[in-house]
Design an enzyme around this catalytic site. Sequence first.
Site, PDB file in Angstrom:
ATOM      1  N   MET A   1       4.116   2.271  -7.982  1.00 37.59           N
ATOM      2  CA  MET A   1       2.794   1.932  -8.481  1.00 37.59           C
ATOM      3  C   MET A   1       2.702   0.485  -8.869  1.00 37.59           C
ATOM      4  SD  MET A   1       4.682   4.240  -9.860  1.00 37.59           S
ATOM      5  CE  MET A   1       5.591   3.549 -11.151  1.00 37.59           C
ATOM      6  N   PRO A   2       2.618  -0.359  -7.887  1.00 40.88           N
ATOM      7  CA  PRO A   2       2.576  -1.797  -8.210  1.00 40.88           C
ATOM      8  C   PRO A   2       1.223  -2.218  -8.792  1.00 40.88           C
ATOM      9  CG  PRO A   2       3.257  -1.398  -5.927  1.00 40.88           C
ATOM     10  CD  PRO A   2       2.687  -0.121  -6.449  1.00 40.88           C
TER      11      PRO A   2
END
Lengths: 78, 78, 78, 78, 78, 78
Positions: free
Chosen positions: D1-2
């Site tokens: 989950m950047p």
Amino acid sequence: MPIVTVQVTREGTRPDRSSVTAQEKAAIIAGVSQVLLDVLNKPLESTYVVIEEVDLDNWGWGGLPTVHYRAKRALLAS
Amino acid sequence: MPIVTVQVTREGTRPDRSSVTAQEKAAIIAGVSQVLLDVLNKPLESTYVVIEEVDLDNWGWGGLPTVHYRAKRALLAS
Amino acid sequence: MPIVTVQVTREGTRPDRSSVTAQEKAAIIAGVSQVLLDVLNKPLESTYVVIEEVDLDNWGWGGLPTVHYRAKRALLAS
Amino acid sequence: MPIVTVQVTREGTRPDRSSVTAQEKAAIIAGVSQVLLDVLNKPLESTYVVIEEVDLDNWGWGGLPTVHYRAKRALLAS
Amino acid sequence: MPIVTVQVTREGTRPDRSSVTAQEKAAIIAGVSQVLLDVLNKPLESTYVVIEEVDLDNWGWGGLPTVHYRAKRALLAS
Amino acid sequence: MPIVTVQVTREGTRPDRSSVTAQEKAAIIAGVSQVLLDVLNKPLESTYVVIEEVDLDNWGWGGLPTVHYRAKRALLAS
């Protein structure tokens, strides 16, 4: 001395609003400051909270501007 | 290549101003860049400075929006 | 109540050091806090400074990791 | 989950524009999200992109506000 | 899709701890995500929380590294 | 002079790795810098990229630490 930064899209919680209200901002500030007092014993007066409202155009999700991504998800869900 | 981010409330240093002036911003940029040159030998041209002005409503302190917290402190101090 | 975030690469100012020293950090904190007092009249005790040291691998410049970019510039300059 | 945060100066890519266009923002969002999918296998829908446009006055380089620094460089280069 | 960044000093809430525990981190994540659900109706699964622990040397307050500032305040209060 | 900050969880892209590799970091730096050149004509040498790796414990999603949220999603999907 915590710093809490809250980034949200600039939009209202009701159709007749176009941004987060001052009351909602106060509730966010109170709420997250309380979490840090409850969990880490950080005194309220040592916590800074910064709320950043981000224009919908400037927030991307799923490789798309948010509005397009929401439309795509709504379509897929229907 | 330092990056310095300066977050301040959007308000003036005098009653007749409602925000940080361009001159004050230039002085902040010059000052903090100089600190990094003096302390870490970072050349001025490798330092980026970003100033973020935050609306008073969006800055929390003491579990309250800044304006309310200042009023409370002033009351306690009086 | 300013917040100043200083991001620098994690490396020493002398060949025998691999990171910023505690003394250098204290000088950065003193220096940038003083700038905000001088320019915007912000009391020292209302300024938070956060120093983030970033591994060289994690800092990019010129489309390259910093170490490669510096080598390239040194080569071009020679 | 950047989370990818892109900070750029608020200015146009052509003389007749004063800011980044919605189309350019969409291209940035698509591009950086794709990089994270290609390099780290991060699904597009787990990447958030936030674009922050910074007023020219608020961005410092070379110890100066950006506009002054650019003028100085142009002068030196001429 | 809010992003909440929580910056705290890396230290324990009890003398026998030197950092925030995994349980405390989970409580912070749960707490601030709940605030955004309660106040802005943001679904839990759309909120990202990033906790940044900052070494005491790297956090400045009152123009001093935190440990020195705390010692000074304790002295003044005594 | 863009600044791109990329925050990702500290974990490998293969079971035998526990973090992002130097090669992957270089690819991210090259990729996002190229996007800013392509879309906004920003020269590579004016773009800084900072990659922040965040421990899994320190990243929250769905009101839970990431590992717990992933386990919950996997369970729901099965």
